[in-house]
Scaffold this active site. Structure first.
Site, PDB file in Angstrom:
ATOM      1  N   ASP A   8       0.991  -1.017  -0.039  1.00  0.00           N
ATOM      2  CA  ASP A   8       0.070  -0.178   0.057  1.00  0.00           C
ATOM      3  C   ASP A   8       0.955   1.429  -0.123  1.00  0.00           C
ATOM      4  O   ASP A   8       2.092   1.097   0.299  1.00  0.00           O
ATOM      5  CB  ASP A   8      -0.938  -0.014   1.332  1.00  0.00           C
ATOM      6  CG  ASP A   8      -1.612   1.240   1.337  1.00  0.00           C
ATOM      7  OD1 ASP A   8      -2.382   1.462   0.486  1.00  0.00           O
ATOM      8  OD2 ASP A   8      -1.674   1.750   2.555  1.00  0.00           O
ATOM      9  N   ASP A  10      -0.246   5.256   1.018  1.00  0.00           N
ATOM     10  CA  ASP A  10      -0.386   6.086   2.107  1.00  0.00           C
ATOM     11  C   ASP A  10      -0.652   5.373   3.426  1.00  0.00           C
ATOM     12  O   ASP A  10      -1.364   4.418   3.638  1.00  0.00           O
ATOM     13  CB  ASP A  10      -1.896   7.038   1.990  1.00  0.00           C
ATOM     14  CG  ASP A  10      -1.764   7.755   0.760  1.00  0.00           C
ATOM     15  OD1 ASP A  10      -1.635   9.044   0.751  1.00  0.00           O
ATOM     16  OD2 ASP A  10      -1.705   6.926  -0.314  1.00  0.00           O
ATOM     17  N   ASP A 173      -1.669  -1.193   6.067  1.00  0.00           N
ATOM     18  CA  ASP A 173      -1.951  -0.163   7.328  1.00  0.00           C
ATOM     19  C   ASP A 173      -3.327  -0.004   7.692  1.00  0.00           C
ATOM     20  O   ASP A 173      -3.521   0.627   8.719  1.00  0.00           O
ATOM     21  CB  ASP A 173      -1.079   0.992   7.347  1.00  0.00           C
ATOM     22  CG  ASP A 173      -1.773   2.137   6.327  1.00  0.00           C
ATOM     23  OD1 ASP A 173      -2.214   3.044   6.970  1.00  0.00           O
ATOM     24  OD2 ASP A 173      -2.016   1.672   5.146  1.00  0.00           O
TER      25      ASP A 173
END
Length: 225
Positions: A8, A10, A173
């Site tokens: 991922d 961000d 995250d």
């Protein structure tokens, strides 16, 4: 045998919250509302997307301030425009990111990005951060008709990098990343250095990463090298 590591963007590779919140606040300023989000205290909201930031900000205005119908739909493209104009002023890679990417590549692993950030913005940001050339594939929110947690963007990232889904895993995250990995039938390592920290362990990922220094060893255990 080496495999593919999909990241991922961000909140995983980089802390983008400051620039995202600045873009949301620019929308609020344009309506005469001032800065409604805090660049540090509201970092977690930023990683849930532009619309989440807008809704959070709107929720903080006084009852005597009326927003026009469709304010979110009006402001979302403006937010993306503001963000694209100043995408990397505050954004920083998390400690150890580049060293981990270099080590993974040196061990023979393929690298890819699968993000729910619009593709054009993700491409610009990765170039601004100086790491675009590390990744053999990059799938954004609008690359396909679907986005994470649908497994197809993840699958496209793996195959675009020349790998196979069975020999891959995701680093993320959020709960979205956890669900994406489950839908794709692959393990996920969630980072403990993002805004939620160790609280992400509640999602029962196959691994928690305390620091990117730990990633090459994890990749060797899961994928071989």
């Amino acid at each position: 045998m080496a495999g593919t590591v999909v990241f991922d963007l961000d909140g995983t590779l980089a802390d983008t919250s400051g620039d995202l919140i600045a873009a949301a606040n620019a929308c609020f300023q344009a309506r005469g509302l001032g800065d409604l989000l805090h660049p540090v205290d509201d970092a977690l909201i930023a990683f849930h997307g532009g619309r989440a930031m807008l809704r959070a900000g709107y929720g903080r205005i006084g009852a005597d301030t009326l927003l026009p119908p469709g304010a979110e739909d009006e402001d979302y493209p403006r937010l993306l425009e503001f963000y694209g104009q100043d995408i990397a002023r505050h954004t920083r890679l998390y400690p150890g990111t580049e060293a981990a990417l270099d080590r993974l590549a040196g061990d023979g692993h393929r690298l890819a990005v699968c993000t729910n950030k619009p593709e054009a913005l993700a491409e610009v940001l990765l170039r601004e951060l100086g790491i675009r050339d590390r990744f053999a594939a990059m799938i954004g929110a609008d690359t396909l008709p679907v986005r994470k947690p649908d497994p197809r963007p993840y699958q496209a990232a793996v195959t675009g990098a020349g790998g196979t889904v069975a020999q891959s895993f995701l680093v993320g995250d959020t709960e979205t990343d956890r669900k994406t990995a489950a839908a794709a039938g692959v393990p996920v390592a969630l980072v403990a250095f993002g805004p939620e920290g160790e609280a992400l362990s509640r999602l029962a990922p196959e691994a928690m990463l305390a620091h990117f220094d730990d990633l090459p060893k994890l990749a060797a255990a899961w994928l071989g090298c």
